[in-house]
Design a protein around this motif. Structure first.
Motif, PDB file in Angstrom:
ATOM      1  N   GLU A 181       0.844  -1.261   0.182  1.00 17.77           N
ATOM      2  CA  GLU A 181      -0.011  -0.143   0.152  1.00 17.77           C
ATOM      3  C   GLU A 181       0.865   1.222  -0.105  1.00 17.77           C
ATOM      4  O   GLU A 181       2.218   1.213   0.141  1.00 17.77           O
ATOM      5  N   LYS A 182       0.322   2.562  -0.133  1.00 18.89           N
ATOM      6  CA  LYS A 182       0.981   3.721  -0.259  1.00 18.89           C
ATOM      7  C   LYS A 182       1.662   3.747   0.953  1.00 18.89           C
ATOM      8  O   LYS A 182       1.261   3.439   2.314  1.00 18.89           O
ATOM      9  N   PRO A 183       3.204   3.861   1.085  1.00 23.40           N
ATOM     10  CA  PRO A 183       3.904   4.111   2.234  1.00 23.40           C
ATOM     11  C   PRO A 183       4.141   5.257   3.127  1.00 23.40           C
ATOM     12  O   PRO A 183       3.565   6.492   2.134  1.00 23.40           O
ATOM     13  N   ASP A 184       4.733   5.483   4.095  1.00 21.63           N
ATOM     14  CA  ASP A 184       4.995   7.000   4.689  1.00 21.63           C
ATOM     15  C   ASP A 184       6.639   7.095   4.122  1.00 21.63           C
ATOM     16  O   ASP A 184       6.972   6.252   3.543  1.00 21.63           O
ATOM     17  N   MET A 185       6.824   8.240   4.229  1.00 25.57           N
ATOM     18  CA  MET A 185       8.074   8.659   3.622  1.00 25.57           C
ATOM     19  C   MET A 185       9.313   8.012   3.969  1.00 25.57           C
ATOM     20  O   MET A 185      10.034   7.536   3.029  1.00 25.57           O
ATOM     21  N   GLN A 186       9.464   7.337   5.471  1.00 25.07           N
ATOM     22  CA  GLN A 186      10.386   6.636   5.788  1.00 25.07           C
ATOM     23  C   GLN A 186      10.325   5.613   5.039  1.00 25.07           C
ATOM     24  O   GLN A 186      11.468   4.672   4.698  1.00 25.07           O
ATOM     25  N   THR A 187       9.424   4.708   4.930  1.00 24.38           N
ATOM     26  CA  THR A 187       9.334   3.512   4.126  1.00 24.38           C
ATOM     27  C   THR A 187       9.412   3.579   2.800  1.00 24.38           C
ATOM     28  O   THR A 187      10.226   2.451   2.325  1.00 24.38           O
ATOM     29  N   ALA A 188       9.126   4.701   2.105  1.00 25.93           N
ATOM     30  CA  ALA A 188       9.277   4.649   0.832  1.00 25.93           C
ATOM     31  C   ALA A 188      10.853   4.987   0.551  1.00 25.93           C
ATOM     32  O   ALA A 188      11.529   4.403  -0.451  1.00 25.93           O
ATOM     33  N   GLU A 189      11.579   5.736   1.190  1.00 24.07           N
ATOM     34  CA  GLU A 189      12.944   5.911   1.214  1.00 24.07           C
ATOM     35  C   GLU A 189      13.614   4.510   1.390  1.00 24.07           C
ATOM     36  O   GLU A 189      14.711   3.949   0.711  1.00 24.07           O
ATOM     37  N   GLN A 190      13.195   3.721   2.176  1.00 23.75           N
ATOM     38  CA  GLN A 190      13.834   2.229   2.552  1.00 23.75           C
ATOM     39  C   GLN A 190      13.589   1.632   1.318  1.00 23.75           C
ATOM     40  O   GLN A 190      14.526   0.738   0.914  1.00 23.75           O
ATOM     41  N   MET A 191      12.470   1.321   0.548  1.00 24.18           N
ATOM     42  CA  MET A 191      12.081   0.669  -0.374  1.00 24.18           C
ATOM     43  C   MET A 191      12.906   1.289  -1.670  1.00 24.18           C
ATOM     44  O   MET A 191      13.382   0.262  -2.444  1.00 24.18           O
ATOM     45  N   LEU A 192      13.019   2.512  -1.820  1.00 18.90           N
ATOM     46  CA  LEU A 192      13.765   2.952  -2.940  1.00 18.90           C
ATOM     47  C   LEU A 192      15.224   2.386  -2.837  1.00 18.90           C
ATOM     48  O   LEU A 192      16.006   1.880  -3.873  1.00 18.90           O
ATOM     49  N   ALA A 193      15.840   2.348  -1.596  1.00 19.65           N
ATOM     50  CA  ALA A 193      17.065   1.884  -1.398  1.00 19.65           C
ATOM     51  C   ALA A 193      17.428   0.467  -1.486  1.00 19.65           C
ATOM     52  O   ALA A 193      18.307   0.059  -1.846  1.00 19.65           O
ATOM     53  N   ASP A 194      16.104  -0.261  -1.352  1.00 21.96           N
ATOM     54  CA  ASP A 194      16.322  -1.861  -1.326  1.00 21.96           C
ATOM     55  C   ASP A 194      16.605  -2.074  -2.807  1.00 21.96           C
ATOM     56  O   ASP A 194      17.216  -3.094  -3.253  1.00 21.96           O
ATOM     57  N   GLY A 195      15.767  -1.369  -3.858  1.00 21.90           N
ATOM     58  CA  GLY A 195      15.865  -1.585  -5.387  1.00 21.90           C
ATOM     59  C   GLY A 195      14.913  -2.916  -5.848  1.00 21.90           C
ATOM     60  O   GLY A 195      14.979  -2.905  -7.216  1.00 21.90           O
ATOM     61  N   SER A 196      14.250  -3.404  -5.053  1.00 23.11           N
ATOM     62  CA  SER A 196      13.274  -4.391  -5.511  1.00 23.11           C
ATOM     63  C   SER A 196      12.046  -3.990  -5.738  1.00 23.11           C
ATOM     64  O   SER A 196      11.101  -4.841  -5.977  1.00 23.11           O
ATOM     65  N   TYR A 197      11.529  -2.916  -5.038  1.00 22.52           N
ATOM     66  CA  TYR A 197      10.135  -1.981  -5.329  1.00 22.52           C
ATOM     67  C   TYR A 197       9.892  -1.138  -6.517  1.00 22.52           C
ATOM     68  O   TYR A 197      10.904  -0.460  -7.000  1.00 22.52           O
TER      69      TYR A 197
END
Length: 478
Positions: A181-197
């Motif tokens: 689902e639509k994440p908060d900013m901290q989670t979005a930053e983590q997902m961007l860094a992860d690279g699999s999202y």
């Protein structure tokens, strides 16, 4: 070459782009980016190419938009396929199921490319290449394919798709682990860094037989009411109206919740060719060619010492001036002005909710009212009078009608009008006028090959649009 049937979903209201986008004329029908509307651009994107064969687009829309759909497709030289009229909005799952059932009756082997009507994909060639890669997964494995957008920033306004592994760079369809689902900013930053999202684009590709099997397996309760709505559908001037009673029995649910999050044969094609759902004014700002100071302008605008702002004037002869503003959205219409912080771009729909609560007509309606025959605009409204500008398309005609509470005076300013008043029929040319007494049965037609424009002056005790008694109508409106 496998033929692909584009299925365009065209029923949204686009409240996050108020005041330009409203329920009466939402963002898909507006040229927000470029010279064509978002709907027209969507249809153009799914046309014949060197590598892909597209059939005529199937469109799902509502009754209010049906003539806008055909008018806008005709303007860009596209002949539509079936246009299915939804009696009411029931979200994407019933709409896609209805399209699949309708296609199955004529071509059970068809491949459907389902897309919203209001997205921006600047690189059509890259999009076609992604579709071609998706077709391989559809043909060889029977996959339900969705398209994931490679994120370039942490974004809280989109849902995400998590792949089993990071994209391998080939662009081929990859297995999906889960929807997010639509994440908060901290989670979005983590997902961007992860690279699999990847961002969830809401664009899908699948064979008719495979999506119908998925509905039967994962959303069987939808199948009976939607099938009945399709089987009992009635033709109406080239459109196909789904049966209202049957349609009302279908659950209001998205395709993601109904099928995609439950199916085991789902794969994702990564796409890096540029994409936006234009879901906020900040997204419009990004695509609006901001200058070196981050200022994007449109229309009659003067920006002085502004930074990171969007300034749009959507009204003729209305000059919008920004002076020393920063991180600001300003959108000026004839009847409403939005001024908002760029940080609150996702919250514009709250303004619509507030306006609805105070019964403001600006919440859902524009000053220009689009009709099958053209459009009209209210120029002045006062006690017992109203002045309108009326634009009638070549060959079009208003209904044969009368009014209980008002008389009308028509002055032609461009073109020629064929006017019926009771038993008299006459041609009215530019600078000529005609009076319509209260209660007279009348009609206005444009017999020419150019648009006809007239000024209408209404006088009476009640001037609402519901004071119309229709006797004949070429557009089959009740």
């Amino acid at each position: 070459m496998t033929q692909i049937v584009p299925v365009i979903l065209c029923g949204g209201s686009g409240t996050r782009l108020w005041p330009l986008s409203r329920k009466s004329y939402p963002k898909q029908f507006v040229p927000l980016v470029g010279d064509v509307t978002l709907f027209q651009a969507s249809a153009q994107r799914m046309r014949q190419s060197a590598d892909l064969a597209f059939g005529s687009p199937m469109v799902l829309t509502n009754s209010d938009f049906r003539f806008i759909v055909t008018e806008q497709l005709s303007a860009i030289g596209i002949d539509p396929g079936p246009i299915l009229i939804e009696p009411e909005g029931r979200n994407t799952a019933p709409a896609i199921l209805a399209a699949a059932l309708h296609l199955h009756a004529t071509d059970p082997e068809a491949i459907m490319l389902v897309a919203p009507s209001d997205h921006v994909v600047p690189d059509a060639q890259a999009f076609h290449a992604a579709v071609a890669r998706g077709i391989e997964a559809v043909r060889t494995r029977g996959d339900l394919v969705t398209f994931g957008i490679t994120p370039d920033r942490p974004e809280t306004g989109y849902g995400y798709l998590q792949l089993e592994t990071r994209p391998d760079g080939s662009g081929a369809a990859q297995p999906l682990r889960r929807f997010v689902e639509k994440p908060d900013m901290q989670t979005a930053e983590q997902m961007l860094a992860d690279g699999s999202y990847l961002w969830n684009s809401g664009i899908f590709l699948f064979a008719v037989r495979d999506i119908l099997a998925a509905f039967e397996a994962h959303a069987s309760a939808l199948c009976a009411p939607v099938r009945a709505a399709v089987e009992r559908a009635k033709p109406d001037l080239g459109f196909l109206r789904l049966d209202p009673e049957s349609w009302a029995g279908a659950e209001d649910i998205s395709i993601d919740y109904a099928v995609m999050e439950r199916a085991g044969n789902l794969s994702v094609v990564p796409f890096s060719g540029g994409w936006s759902d234009l879901g906020s004014w900040s997204a419009v700002h990004e695509l609006g060619n901001p200058d070196a100071d981050g200022v994007a302008t449109s229309g009659s605008v003067t920006a002085i010492d502004c930074r990171n702002s969007l300034l749009r004037s959507e009204a003729e002869q209305l000059e919008l001036v920004g002076l020393g503003v920063e991180n600001l959205i300003a959108v000026a219409m004839k009847d409403a002005v939005l001024v908002a912080s760029m940080d609150r771009a996702q919250d514009v729909k709250q303004a619509v909710t507030a306006l609805k609560a105070k019964h403001a007509v600006q919440a859902e309606s524009l000053p220009v009212d689009h009709r099958p025959w053209g459009w009209f605009e209210s120029l002045a409204i006062g006690d017992r009078f109203q002045v309108k500008r009326i634009h009638v398309h070549p060959g079009a005609a208003l209904s044969l009608q009368s009014h209980h509470h008002r008389s009308e005076h028509w002055i032609v300013v461009a073109g020629t009008a064929k006017v019926t008043v009771d038993d008299e029929v006459r041609l009215i040319s530019e600078n000529e006028s005609v009076y319509i007494p209260l209660g007279s049965v009348h009609r206005m037609e444009n017999p020419g090959k150019v648009p006809m424009v007239l000024i209408e002056v209404q006088t009476g005790s009640y001037l609402g649009e519901d004071d119309i008694v229709r006797y004949e109508d070429v557009y089959a409106r009740s």
